[in-house]
Design a protein around this motif. Sequence first.
Motif, PDB file in Angstrom:
ATOM      1  N   LEU A   1       0.852  -1.189   0.000  1.00  0.00           N
ATOM      2  CA  LEU A   1       0.000   0.000   0.000  1.00  0.00           C
ATOM      3  C   LEU A   1       0.886   1.236   0.000  1.00  0.00           C
ATOM      4  N   SER A   2       0.641   2.128  -0.966  1.00  0.00           N
ATOM      5  CA  SER A   2       1.389   3.379  -1.076  1.00  0.00           C
ATOM      6  C   SER A   2       0.417   4.539  -0.877  1.00  0.00           C
ATOM      7  N   VAL A   3       0.748   5.429   0.070  1.00  0.00           N
ATOM      8  CA  VAL A   3      -0.129   6.558   0.386  1.00  0.00           C
ATOM      9  C   VAL A   3       0.655   7.853   0.217  1.00  0.00           C
TER      10      VAL A   3
ATOM     11  N   LEU B   1      -4.599  -3.318  12.492  1.00  0.00           N
ATOM     12  CA  LEU B   1      -3.374  -4.112  12.407  1.00  0.00           C
ATOM     13  C   LEU B   1      -2.270  -3.565  13.298  1.00  0.00           C
ATOM     14  N   SER B   2      -2.491  -2.358  13.847  1.00  0.00           N
ATOM     15  CA  SER B   2      -1.495  -1.679  14.698  1.00  0.00           C
ATOM     16  C   SER B   2      -0.162  -1.511  13.979  1.00  0.00           C
ATOM     17  N   ILE B   3      -0.236  -1.163  12.711  1.00  0.00           N
ATOM     18  CA  ILE B   3       0.980  -0.894  11.942  1.00  0.00           C
ATOM     19  C   ILE B   3       0.839   0.465  11.271  1.00  0.00           C
ATOM     20  N   GLY B   4       1.969   1.061  10.943  1.00  0.00           N
ATOM     21  CA  GLY B   4       1.934   2.358  10.298  1.00  0.00           C
ATOM     22  C   GLY B   4       3.285   2.731   9.738  1.00  0.00           C
ATOM     23  N   THR B   5       3.359   3.929   9.201  1.00  0.00           N
ATOM     24  CA  THR B   5       4.598   4.431   8.619  1.00  0.00           C
ATOM     25  C   THR B   5       4.514   5.942   8.541  1.00  0.00           C
ATOM     26  N   THR B   6       5.596   6.578   8.092  1.00  0.00           N
ATOM     27  CA  THR B   6       5.612   8.022   7.877  1.00  0.00           C
ATOM     28  C   THR B   6       6.023   8.306   6.437  1.00  0.00           C
ATOM     29  N   THR B   7       5.627   9.457   5.958  1.00  0.00           N
ATOM     30  CA  THR B   7       5.917   9.797   4.566  1.00  0.00           C
ATOM     31  C   THR B   7       7.358  10.267   4.401  1.00  0.00           C
TER      32      THR B   7
ATOM     33  N   GLY C   1       4.205   7.392   1.866  1.00  0.00           N
ATOM     34  CA  GLY C   1       4.443   6.382   2.880  1.00  0.00           C
ATOM     35  C   GLY C   1       4.034   5.024   2.348  1.00  0.00           C
ATOM     36  N   ILE C   2       4.831   4.003   2.644  1.00  0.00           N
ATOM     37  CA  ILE C   2       4.587   2.666   2.091  1.00  0.00           C
ATOM     38  C   ILE C   2       4.426   1.667   3.232  1.00  0.00           C
ATOM     39  N   ILE C   3       3.346   0.871   3.149  1.00  0.00           N
ATOM     40  CA  ILE C   3       3.103  -0.234   4.075  1.00  0.00           C
ATOM     41  C   ILE C   3       3.064  -1.520   3.263  1.00  0.00           C
ATOM     42  N   GLU C   4       3.900  -2.468   3.620  1.00  0.00           N
ATOM     43  CA  GLU C   4       4.023  -3.705   2.848  1.00  0.00           C
ATOM     44  C   GLU C   4       3.413  -4.884   3.602  1.00  0.00           C
TER      45      GLU C   4
ATOM     46  N   LYS D   1      -9.632  10.250   8.343  1.00  0.00           N
ATOM     47  CA  LYS D   1      -9.920   8.821   8.478  1.00  0.00           C
ATOM     48  C   LYS D   1     -10.650   8.330   7.232  1.00  0.00           C
ATOM     49  N   ASP D   2     -10.323   7.117   6.795  1.00  0.00           N
ATOM     50  CA  ASP D   2     -10.926   6.581   5.583  1.00  0.00           C
ATOM     51  C   ASP D   2     -10.931   5.054   5.666  1.00  0.00           C
ATOM     52  N   ASN D   3     -11.826   4.425   4.903  1.00  0.00           N
ATOM     53  CA  ASN D   3     -11.855   2.972   4.754  1.00  0.00           C
ATOM     54  C   ASN D   3     -11.436   2.616   3.339  1.00  0.00           C
ATOM     55  N   ILE D   4     -10.482   1.716   3.209  1.00  0.00           N
ATOM     56  CA  ILE D   4      -9.980   1.326   1.901  1.00  0.00           C
ATOM     57  C   ILE D   4     -10.114  -0.186   1.730  1.00  0.00           C
ATOM     58  N   THR D   5     -10.342  -0.601   0.486  1.00  0.00           N
ATOM     59  CA  THR D   5     -10.427  -2.024   0.157  1.00  0.00           C
ATOM     60  C   THR D   5      -9.334  -2.339  -0.851  1.00  0.00           C
ATOM     61  N   ILE D   6      -8.534  -3.331  -0.564  1.00  0.00           N
ATOM     62  CA  ILE D   6      -7.439  -3.711  -1.452  1.00  0.00           C
ATOM     63  C   ILE D   6      -7.571  -5.192  -1.810  1.00  0.00           C
ATOM     64  N   SER D   7      -7.241  -5.495  -3.061  1.00  0.00           N
ATOM     65  CA  SER D   7      -7.385  -6.885  -3.501  1.00  0.00           C
ATOM     66  C   SER D   7      -6.269  -7.332  -4.444  1.00  0.00           C
ATOM     67  N   SER D   8      -5.526  -6.384  -5.021  1.00  0.00           N
ATOM     68  CA  SER D   8      -4.452  -6.776  -5.939  1.00  0.00           C
ATOM     69  C   SER D   8      -3.104  -6.562  -5.267  1.00  0.00           C
ATOM     70  N   THR D   9      -2.019  -6.652  -6.013  1.00  0.00           N
ATOM     71  CA  THR D   9      -0.673  -6.642  -5.422  1.00  0.00           C
ATOM     72  C   THR D   9      -0.185  -5.259  -5.028  1.00  0.00           C
ATOM     73  N   SER D  10      -0.771  -4.193  -5.587  1.00  0.00           N
ATOM     74  CA  SER D  10      -0.261  -2.853  -5.307  1.00  0.00           C
ATOM     75  C   SER D  10      -1.384  -1.831  -5.401  1.00  0.00           C
ATOM     76  N   TYR D  11      -1.432  -0.939  -4.409  1.00  0.00           N
ATOM     77  CA  TYR D  11      -2.442   0.108  -4.392  1.00  0.00           C
ATOM     78  C   TYR D  11      -1.794   1.435  -4.025  1.00  0.00           C
ATOM     79  N   THR D  12      -2.294   2.499  -4.657  1.00  0.00           N
ATOM     80  CA  THR D  12      -1.811   3.845  -4.360  1.00  0.00           C
ATOM     81  C   THR D  12      -2.994   4.751  -4.059  1.00  0.00           C
ATOM     82  N   PHE D  13      -2.929   5.442  -2.929  1.00  0.00           N
ATOM     83  CA  PHE D  13      -3.965   6.385  -2.539  1.00  0.00           C
ATOM     84  C   PHE D  13      -3.328   7.744  -2.301  1.00  0.00           C
TER      85      PHE D  13
END
Length: 221
Positions: free
Chosen positions: A7-9, A30-36, A42-45, A65-77
């Motif tokens: 996931l790339s934000v 998931l209690s995970i995060g990152t910074t830009t 910011g990338i979460i793998e 705050k937002d809800n996202i749905t991911i299903s393929s190998t790579s997503y960018t928001f």
Amino acid sequence: MGQDITLSVKVLDEENKEELIGATIFIPQLSIGTTTDINGVGIIENLKEGTYGIEVSYIGFEKLKDNITISSTSYTFTYYLEESEESLNEVVIQATRSTRTITDIPTRVEFIGGEELEEKALMNSTNISMVLRESTGIQIQQTSLSSGNRSIRIQGLDGRYTQLLRDGFPLYGGFSGDLSIMQIPPLDLSQFEIIKGSVSTLYGGGAIAGLVNMVSKRYYV
């Protein structure tokens, strides 16, 4: 088991459309995060397929705050943050130039002289350690058992940070912290001037802890 998803934000300032470096991206469930990074990304793998809640925050901006749905190998928001109404006000620093030099700024100078100096000189006429050891904030530390070398420590700092002056001029070429004070008898001194605290701006890096200025007796014919 599905494939791992990356996931790339990208986080931008809504008003200026500039990248926000150091914005926080967090997935609470998931209690995970990152910074830009420097590009505002910011990338979460190693995410799995599904729907996640995401929080994007940055100091001085409203949390998003937002809800996202991911299903393929790579997503960018891409998210745009609005400045917070409770953000810090602008700080204005003003300075006024004057003709006053640093040498004219008053400095607290302790004075040892007169009867006190004569009394200590009679008790120990070979070196100045007896004169200084009873002054508050000054410690005389023996650095060599064989030669009897001692150094002067002011306010707990190492002896190499104490500058020794004789009539305003550095002793031992400014490296008095590592040499002995045994060779400095108090008999020909009229007073001691002691500054506790950094005066390195005036006297160099050897005076970070302070300085001791020994003023010689003046004889008139």
